[in-house]
Design a protein around this motif. Sequence first.
Motif, PDB file in Angstrom:
ATOM      1  N   UNK A 281      31.933  39.416  33.369  1.00  0.00           N
ATOM      2  CA  UNK A 281      32.115  37.982  33.587  1.00  0.00           C
ATOM      3  C   UNK A 281      33.370  37.461  32.905  1.00  0.00           C
ATOM      4  N   UNK A 282      33.910  38.226  31.971  1.00  0.00           N
ATOM      5  CA  UNK A 282      35.168  37.841  31.323  1.00  0.00           C
ATOM      6  C   UNK A 282      36.370  38.143  32.205  1.00  0.00           C
ATOM      7  N   UNK A 283      36.151  38.828  33.314  1.00  0.00           N
ATOM      8  CA  UNK A 283      37.236  39.177  34.244  1.00  0.00           C
ATOM      9  C   UNK A 283      36.787  38.850  35.662  1.00  0.00           C
ATOM     10  N   UNK A 284      36.709  37.568  35.954  1.00  0.00           N
ATOM     11  CA  UNK A 284      36.251  37.123  37.269  1.00  0.00           C
ATOM     12  C   UNK A 284      37.352  37.319  38.308  1.00  0.00           C
ATOM     13  N   UNK A 285      36.992  37.384  39.595  1.00  0.00           N
ATOM     14  CA  UNK A 285      38.007  37.496  40.650  1.00  0.00           C
ATOM     15  C   UNK A 285      39.000  36.334  40.583  1.00  0.00           C
ATOM     16  N   UNK A 286      40.184  36.555  41.115  1.00  0.00           N
ATOM     17  CA  UNK A 286      41.263  35.571  40.986  1.00  0.00           C
ATOM     18  C   UNK A 286      40.935  34.233  41.633  1.00  0.00           C
ATOM     19  N   UNK A 287      40.043  34.208  42.640  1.00  0.00           N
ATOM     20  CA  UNK A 287      39.745  32.931  43.293  1.00  0.00           C
ATOM     21  C   UNK A 287      38.846  32.037  42.445  1.00  0.00           C
ATOM     22  N   UNK A 288      38.283  32.595  41.368  1.00  0.00           N
ATOM     23  CA  UNK A 288      37.381  31.834  40.492  1.00  0.00           C
ATOM     24  C   UNK A 288      38.172  31.198  39.348  1.00  0.00           C
ATOM     25  N   UNK A 289      37.984  29.921  39.064  1.00  0.00           N
ATOM     26  CA  UNK A 289      37.114  28.973  39.764  1.00  0.00           C
ATOM     27  C   UNK A 289      37.772  28.450  41.027  1.00  0.00           C
ATOM     28  N   UNK A 290      36.974  28.193  42.063  1.00  0.00           N
ATOM     29  CA  UNK A 290      37.500  27.739  43.341  1.00  0.00           C
ATOM     30  C   UNK A 290      37.478  26.210  43.483  1.00  0.00           C
ATOM     31  N   UNK A 291      36.866  25.520  42.541  1.00  0.00           N
ATOM     32  CA  UNK A 291      36.720  24.069  42.659  1.00  0.00           C
ATOM     33  C   UNK A 291      37.882  23.349  41.973  1.00  0.00           C
TER      34      UNK A 291
END
Length: 291
Positions: A281-291
């Motif tokens: 969870x410390x390395x989320x995908x690049x689109x996160x956060x999407x908001x």
Amino acid sequence: MYQYQTLTTHIEDRVCTLTLSRPDQLNAFTVEMAHELIDFFGRASNDDSIGAIVVTGAGRAFCAGMDLSENGSPFGLDESLAPTIDDVRERGEDPEILDGVRDTGGRVTLAIFDCTKPVIAAINGPAVGIGATMTLAMDIRLASDRARIGFVFGKLGIVPEACSSWFLPRIVGIQQALEWVYTADIFDAQEALTGRLVKAVYTPDELLPAARALALRIISNRSPVATALARQMLYRNAAAEHPRTAHEVDSIAMFYTSLGDGKEGVASFREKREPAFTGKASAMPDFYPWW
């Protein structure tokens, strides 16, 4: 690693038990506690030793609400200001507005809302005011049969805070939310269960083991990345105006999780073995956060 004045933490099997720790004051909420809770939930998102968080109170209370014995404004407000709604909207991170106007309880629940880890409330005793509303941003609430809960703001001539006007109707429905807020009654764990505020009621000795067992069910053999994404997708997409919004987020989230832990998940299913997910969870995908 987590050293606080009003909180204690204990991590075991990737479940962090976060304890509100002012037992002599029934864990009454202070501005200092607010700052420490905000710090904890921000740091916990990037702490891969934590898979889920259980929040409870030291001693016989969960949290008796705001500590009204504090000198000056107990809510930490700068009463010399005359803010407008635009000040809050446009200057919310300005220290003058952040520290002098914005609701401390709301800053805490927003930190919980933004956390990447599942959060379970283990309401071990009285939880009134902010002691009740802070739990609304937690994903699942369990209660001791000694719990007493109240949205008591009307008795003090103030309004519900901590973003509870967003969370509470979504959890229990608008009719029940309005009744509890209008009456400002303190009710027992059975009423909380009947009103769907809590998932289950336990004896005091059973409460924390049940909360830990639930946390372990949530995180065992689960991808931390997929869990973090699912948490935000359910909260945010449920409030979207059109399902198309959910479809857009679903699509990009499915794409990247299927390239990551999804490959291991499919392989483990085919090979009839437990998965060994490596995502963090410390390395989320690049689109996160999407908001």
